[in-house]
Design an enzyme around this catalytic site. Structure first.
Site, PDB file in Angstrom:
ATOM      1  N   CYS A  48       0.856  -1.107   0.196  1.00 33.13           N
ATOM      2  CA  CYS A  48       0.095   0.048  -0.052  1.00 33.13           C
ATOM      3  C   CYS A  48       0.832   1.235   0.011  1.00 33.13           C
ATOM      4  CB  CYS A  48      -0.926  -0.142   1.186  1.00 33.13           C
ATOM      5  SG  CYS A  48      -2.100   1.313   1.199  1.00 33.13           S
ATOM      6  N   CYS A  62      -0.228   4.244   1.953  1.00 34.33           N
ATOM      7  CA  CYS A  62      -0.404   4.209   3.422  1.00 34.33           C
ATOM      8  C   CYS A  62       0.997   4.191   3.981  1.00 34.33           C
ATOM      9  CB  CYS A  62      -1.038   2.685   3.841  1.00 34.33           C
ATOM     10  SG  CYS A  62      -2.198   1.995   2.979  1.00 34.33           S
ATOM     11  N   ASP A  63       2.164   3.600   3.180  1.00 34.53           N
ATOM     12  CA  ASP A  63       3.347   3.683   3.978  1.00 34.53           C
ATOM     13  C   ASP A  63       4.463   4.456   3.147  1.00 34.53           C
ATOM     14  OD1 ASP A  63       2.325   1.522   5.427  1.00 34.53           O
ATOM     15  OD2 ASP A  63       2.963  -0.215   4.149  1.00 34.53           O
TER      16      ASP A  63
END
Ligand code: NAP
Length: 343
Positions: free
Chosen positions: A150, A153-154
């Site tokens: 992701c 997200c990261d």
């Protein structure tokens, strides 16, 4: 407006619902809005509200909302569904759905984690799909230690990083590469072809960025490292050349695949890719079971919030018709009251 999501108590064992919606992404929540408006007693069971929207940064193609953070859109879906008072369970996973013949009408027994054990006259499957893996050496070993599924997200964890790699040629890979180019000094976009599935807008934007390098016609053959990822080994499919790129992170954005075995265990017919086969009214092969969103065969290759929401609405309408046609539906006074249609 009440925001009871996630706080709803578990239903009593054996409780019966007109419809149980499995999944809490745009398809499931859209279905919940409509089934509640049709005055069907509705239970939504979701492992995570928002579904794949949780893996996106922002949305700028949902009609009426010019550009919205994905998290804000999830909150908005939640609030809208909650307004009509379906019961919504979060952090609960449905594990078993099987026919129940103990009543004169067909229904399903739906079981899951946290002791979920209820009956459904109709079921709407809106479970999305799961992340596809590369299946190369090092992928599993370095998951969470430089290998991520992701980007949005990261990406912030890679602020100041010398280089990272993104694998894939779809919207997710491009969205990730664009985001990462703001954090890392260099981004390699590794794709197995030289054409992209991603929207042209994303591709043009990525081409403009000096620090995004395209590594095309290439596949990842290994991810290497020690305590964390140090490099990715890629092979050019045309020339056969193998090279090792030094990177701190590898973002695998190669799409999704459905939980085919589970569908087949339930008795749902799937297409050649494992998605639930549906007709234009989102009916599956099982009576009273409908499906919507990314888990279905409908509009495969064009997975959007707007298409998932549309499928959810149609599935809800079909569930309502199914019950009405069989005389299995009667709006209960409580449902009318909850929907604001009586006092
Ligand atoms: P996708 O559109 O299915 O693209 C997957 C990409 O990964 C393809 O380029 C595919 O290559 C490649 N791939 C698949 N299996 C592979 C393998 N084993 N090894 C190497 N490469 C592989 O998936 P996605 O990008 O995750 O997007 C999923 C859906 O979400 C799409 O409908 C997309 O439009 C939507 N989405 C939208 C946004 C947005 O609009 N902001 C953001 C993210 C996602 P081939 O092209 O060669 O098949």
């Amino acid at each position: 407006m009440s925001m009871r999501l996630g706080l709803a108590r578990m239903p009593k064992k054996g409780e019966e619902y007109d419809v149980v919606i499995v999944g809490g992404g745009p398809a499931g929540l859209s279905a919940a809005i409509y089934t509640s408006r049709f005055l069907l007693s509705t239970l939504v069971v979701a492992e995570q509200i928002g579904g794949q929207l949780n893996l996106t940064d922002y949305v700028d193609d949902y009609p009426g909302l010019k550009k919205i953070q994905a998290s804000a859109l999830i909150r908005s879906f939640k609030a809208h569904a909650a307004m009509f008072n379906p019961r919504i369970l979060e952090l609960v996973r449905v594990t078993k759905i099987e026919p129940d013949n103990s009543k004169p009408y067909p229904r399903y027994r739906v079981r899951g984690t946290r002791g979920l054990d209820v009956y459904a006259k109709t079921v709407i499957m809106a479970v999305g799909s799961k992340r596809r893996k590369l299946g190369v050496p090092g992928e599993r070993e370095f998951a969470g230690r430089g290998v991520s599924y992701c980007s949005v997200c990261d990406a912030p964890f890679f602020r100041g990083s010398k280089a990272v790699a993104v694998v894939g040629g779809g919207d997710a890979a491009f969205e990730g590469a664009l985001m990462l180019s703001g954090y890392a000094q260099k981004v390699y976009l590794i794709h197995r072809r030289n054409q992209f599935r991603a929207k042209p807008f994303f591709v043009e934007e990525a081409k403009k960025r000096d620090n995004i390098e395209f590594v095309l016609n290439s596949i990842v053959i290994e991810i290497k490292g020690d305590k964390k990822v140090r490099s990715v080994v890629v092979k050019n499919k045309v020339t056969g050349e193998v090279k090792e790129l030094e990177v701190d992170g590898v973002f695998i954005e190669i799409g999704f695949e459905p939980p085919k075995e589970w569908f087949q265990e339930i008795g749902l017919e799937t297409d050649e890719y494992g998605y639930i086969k549906v007709d234009e009214w989102m009916r599956t092969n099982l009576p009273g079971v409908f499906a919507a969103g990314d888990c279905t065969s409908m509009w495969r290759g064009f997975r959007q919030v707007v298409t998932a929401s549309a499928m959810g609405a149609v599935a809800a309408y079909s569930a309502y018709n199914y019950l009405a046609e069989r005389g299995l539906y009667e709006p209960k006074p409580l449902a009318l009251k909850k929907a604001g249609l009586s006092h």
